[in-house]
Design a protein around this motif. Sequence first.
Motif, mmCIF file in Angstrom:
data_model
loop_
_atom_site.group_PDB
_atom_site.id
_atom_site.type_symbol
_atom_site.label_atom_id
_atom_site.label_comp_id
_atom_site.label_asym_id
_atom_site.label_seq_id
_atom_site.Cartn_x
_atom_site.Cartn_y
_atom_site.Cartn_z
ATOM 1 N N LEU A 22 0.819 -1.211 0.000
ATOM 2 C CA LEU A 22 0.000 0.000 0.000
ATOM 3 C C LEU A 22 0.851 1.259 0.000
ATOM 4 O O LEU A 22 0.534 2.237 -0.698
ATOM 5 N N THR A 65 -9.042 2.222 2.963
ATOM 6 C CA THR A 65 -7.688 1.699 3.121
ATOM 7 C C THR A 65 -7.707 0.272 3.644
ATOM 8 O O THR A 65 -6.944 -0.578 3.181
ATOM 9 N N TYR A 119 -5.992 -2.879 1.880
ATOM 10 C CA TYR A 119 -4.960 -3.570 2.658
ATOM 11 C C TYR A 119 -5.311 -5.050 2.836
ATOM 12 O O TYR A 119 -4.455 -5.927 2.659
#
Length: 261
Positions: A63, A93, A97
């Motif tokens: 990421l 996120t 992830y």
Amino acid sequence: MAAIIGFFIGHWVLSAFAQTFFLHRYASHRMFTMNAFWEKFFHLFTILAQGPSFLNPRGYAILHRMHHAYSDTELDPHSPHHSTNFFKMMLKTKHIYDDYSYGRVEPKKHFSGDTPSWPIVDNIGKSWIFRVLAGAGYVLYYWAFVPQGEWGWYLLLPLHWFMGPIHGAIVNWGGHKYGYVNFSKTKDQSKNTIPFDFIVLGELFQNNHHGRGTNPNFAYRWFELDPCYQVMRALQFVGIIRIMNTLPVEENKELELQLSA
């Protein structure tokens, strides 16, 4: 009360250090080298420091490398400029992830190579059994030390449980929205967020970092201080790590002249 405040501050600092030192500067950027023993030591340190919010080094590195490649564009996995609020950015996120950390999506090769791997620790960190037990450990500590009737202290527990992602979200949201710019040609909206940088040990010097992405020292101007870099210098002095990618003396002098002009 002192036992709770000390425990919270200690957990915050250790978790922030694990993230900036091991996950960011080592796993993502390889800003320093260390032998296999110390790599495993800090890998284990990271899961102990972050507890139930442990961030897998490979998933984190993928990421973060994507973030540098696509900074503040729609392909950036955690730009605040493509989410309507702090919590939506965190959720976005998390989904990206999880895809990489759990192997649901295969990243481009140049985003995934050369990351620390310790399958037994990484698998423990992904386990809900570990997360629940680690989270319960914080609850037991509070139960043992919170004075009777002062239940408000328990409101700190969610911060313990989600410490790793909270640190990342503070850096990604604040460091790309608020502050000043040293490097105006970064092609993104990164900022240096003083006076709040000290709470994440150098991570909120985002504009400095995006301006010179391989430099392990995130501070440039006379009033800027990168706490993690100072720890790295101490660790290099005692032979635990070897810092790489430092800027040449001439380039540092040139930068100082530009920034002081």
